[in-house]
Design a protein around this motif. Sequence first.
Motif, PDB file in Angstrom:
ATOM      1  N   GLY A 218      41.165  31.716  31.940  1.00 28.63           N
ATOM      2  CA  GLY A 218      42.580  31.442  32.190  1.00 28.63           C
ATOM      3  C   GLY A 218      42.892  31.511  33.662  1.00 28.63           C
ATOM      4  O   GLY A 218      42.218  32.221  34.411  1.00 28.63           O
ATOM      5  N   LYS A 219      43.896  30.703  34.076  1.00 27.49           N
ATOM      6  CA  LYS A 219      44.328  30.751  35.474  1.00 27.49           C
ATOM      7  C   LYS A 219      45.823  31.036  35.512  1.00 27.49           C
ATOM      8  O   LYS A 219      46.546  30.679  34.567  1.00 27.49           O
ATOM      9  N   GLY A 220      46.270  31.626  36.589  1.00 27.63           N
ATOM     10  CA  GLY A 220      47.701  31.853  36.742  1.00 27.63           C
ATOM     11  C   GLY A 220      48.091  31.693  38.186  1.00 27.63           C
ATOM     12  O   GLY A 220      47.299  31.978  39.096  1.00 27.63           O
ATOM     13  N   ARG A 221      49.303  31.227  38.394  1.00 26.27           N
ATOM     14  CA  ARG A 221      49.779  31.006  39.755  1.00 26.27           C
ATOM     15  C   ARG A 221      51.208  31.532  39.785  1.00 26.27           C
ATOM     16  O   ARG A 221      52.054  31.081  39.009  1.00 26.27           O
ATOM     17  N   GLU A 222      51.445  32.504  40.608  1.00 15.65           N
ATOM     18  CA  GLU A 222      52.766  33.146  40.595  1.00 15.65           C
ATOM     19  C   GLU A 222      53.116  33.679  41.970  1.00 15.65           C
ATOM     20  O   GLU A 222      52.293  33.634  42.880  1.00 15.65           O
ATOM     21  N   THR A 223      54.288  34.223  42.098  1.00 14.15           N
ATOM     22  CA  THR A 223      54.755  34.698  43.398  1.00 14.15           C
ATOM     23  C   THR A 223      54.235  36.100  43.752  1.00 14.15           C
ATOM     24  O   THR A 223      54.449  36.575  44.854  1.00 14.15           O
ATOM     25  N   SER A 224      53.568  36.766  42.801  1.00 18.80           N
ATOM     26  CA  SER A 224      52.896  38.016  43.158  1.00 18.80           C
ATOM     27  C   SER A 224      51.533  38.031  42.469  1.00 18.80           C
ATOM     28  O   SER A 224      51.323  37.333  41.472  1.00 18.80           O
ATOM     29  N   LYS A 225      50.634  38.839  43.006  1.00 20.01           N
ATOM     30  CA  LYS A 225      49.289  38.908  42.444  1.00 20.01           C
ATOM     31  C   LYS A 225      49.365  39.447  41.014  1.00 20.01           C
ATOM     32  O   LYS A 225      48.694  38.952  40.110  1.00 20.01           O
ATOM     33  N   LYS A 226      50.212  40.450  40.820  1.00 21.52           N
ATOM     34  CA  LYS A 226      50.356  41.088  39.511  1.00 21.52           C
ATOM     35  C   LYS A 226      50.837  40.083  38.451  1.00 21.52           C
ATOM     36  O   LYS A 226      50.302  40.008  37.342  1.00 21.52           O
ATOM     37  N   LYS A 227      51.836  39.308  38.842  1.00 17.61           N
ATOM     38  CA  LYS A 227      52.373  38.306  37.908  1.00 17.61           C
ATOM     39  C   LYS A 227      51.323  37.240  37.594  1.00 17.61           C
ATOM     40  O   LYS A 227      51.210  36.775  36.468  1.00 17.61           O
ATOM     41  N   ALA A 228      50.564  36.845  38.626  1.00 14.62           N
ATOM     42  CA  ALA A 228      49.548  35.807  38.437  1.00 14.62           C
ATOM     43  C   ALA A 228      48.434  36.308  37.511  1.00 14.62           C
ATOM     44  O   ALA A 228      47.930  35.567  36.664  1.00 14.62           O
ATOM     45  N   GLU A 229      48.093  37.589  37.641  1.00 12.09           N
ATOM     46  CA  GLU A 229      47.075  38.179  36.748  1.00 12.09           C
ATOM     47  C   GLU A 229      47.574  38.194  35.297  1.00 12.09           C
ATOM     48  O   GLU A 229      46.845  37.858  34.371  1.00 12.09           O
ATOM     49  N   GLU A 230      48.843  38.578  35.127  1.00 14.02           N
ATOM     50  CA  GLU A 230      49.410  38.638  33.781  1.00 14.02           C
ATOM     51  C   GLU A 230      49.439  37.247  33.151  1.00 14.02           C
ATOM     52  O   GLU A 230      49.128  37.071  31.976  1.00 14.02           O
ATOM     53  N   LYS A 231      49.750  36.268  33.973  1.00  9.49           N
ATOM     54  CA  LYS A 231      49.797  34.908  33.452  1.00  9.49           C
ATOM     55  C   LYS A 231      48.404  34.411  33.067  1.00  9.49           C
ATOM     56  O   LYS A 231      48.232  33.784  32.009  1.00  9.49           O
TER      57      LYS A 231
END
Lengths: 249, 249
Positions: A218-231
């Motif tokens: 899975g990949k995630g792209r978000e405004t914080s590292k934590k959010k991107a990991e969760e995604k």
Amino acid sequence: MRRFLQKISRNSRTPEDGIFFDKISKILGFKPNDLHFYKKAFTHRSTNKVDENGNPFNYERLEFLGDAMLGSVIAAHLYNEVPTGDEGYLTKMRSKIVSREHLNELGRDLNLIQFIESKVNPQHFGENVHGNIFEAFIGAIYLDKGFVFCEKFIQNKVIEPYVDIPRLEGKVISYKSLIIEWCQKEKKQFAFEVFDDTGKEEQKFFAVRLIIDKKTIGKGRETSKKKAEEKAAKRAYFALQDQMDNKKK
Amino acid sequence: MRRFLQKISRNSRTPEDGIFFDKISKILGFKPNDLHFYKKAFTHRSTNKVDENGNPFNYERLEFLGDAMLGSVIAAHLYNEVPTGDEGYLTKMRSKIVSREHLNELGRDLNLIQFIESKVNPQHFGENVHGNIFEAFIGAIYLDKGFVFCEKFIQNKVIEPYVDIPRLEGKVISYKSLIIEWCQKEKKQFAFEVFDDTGKEEQKFFAVRLIIDKKTIGKGRETSKKKAEEKAAKRAYFALQDQMDNKKK
């Protein structure tokens, strides 16, 4: 006769319309009849466009329609899916599913913003534009193809990939911890890796990939590292759901 | 196969179910497939009934479903009917149409309360029971026959007789004054007459008929004489709408 005229109009499509038709068909999972509705769903009021009767031609009214259709399809899904849930439960679950945040995510994931026509730079619209055009897109599907297709689209693109009742009920708080727990139990190697993100937005984004047993799940792209990991973990969870559920049983 | 089983089950209907089937068909304007949904729509929680899986068998969850279906059908109607109305207008108009008061009126006019199954005397439920079972009834139609029939029912029983956009926009304040004005202009004799009301409710009701040129055009029954007159006038207005509109042009 109608079909014949449609065929003519389809054959006389401009090259740009042909590309738009193909891209929309891919997102829909079926062919649209009339591109006009979808064009409207992606036209921002800043264009000041009007239709043949002089009425504003932009997506704002379609948002209202799409919101209503989404509400009734999700209502029917929850009604059938959770026979033990009372009115209060159903109402609460529906508002979680159609939350602004969730609609923005859905619109962003389908990359609907690529179609937007606007006099203003869409980068300045803020997050809600994703959800707004997602709703408008649903309104356009209803007008173009009717309720059954609209329901089918919502089933495939909203309910199947995103509507996770245990999570919505608050039984799953973090997908990251769920994935870690599962990997540890199953003796799988895993890593969350930050990778280079080539986005050109002014805002800084973090891109994270979750690797399990040397494969990107899975990949995630978000405004914080934590959010991107969760995604990334959430997407991995959906990708692995069958495996994970089987192990649980 | 499904149709064959339905046919058997339909032929084996009890006499009570036969009466229920006929009454429901008359209200619907089409034949139901499965009476079970409609029975649920009229079963009050006080009966403590459960279905074959042990889940509560009453109309409360169906209200949620019916409310959602009503919302989307009315949204589509307004979207098509008022192309000049923006999102705010559409939202406001829809809430007027699906107001609690209006839903109660719709349920009461269809006399849905005749079907209610309850351990408590339905007279003690208060006004909202009419609107609640009206919503539940719409939910039952959706489950039994699908969206298109549901839309057809709402079109025939809600939109055509009740959805009067000028009135909802606040352009018509009183149907009574509208009727009086029209009668005076057209030199028609008219009278609002209070007549005997044989209702057995504990609350006092007033019944009024509006007679125009010696014919009863509309009747109203309400908790005050003024309200009953307004209702009779409103019904007369809908009955006379074509005549009244033609004169205006």
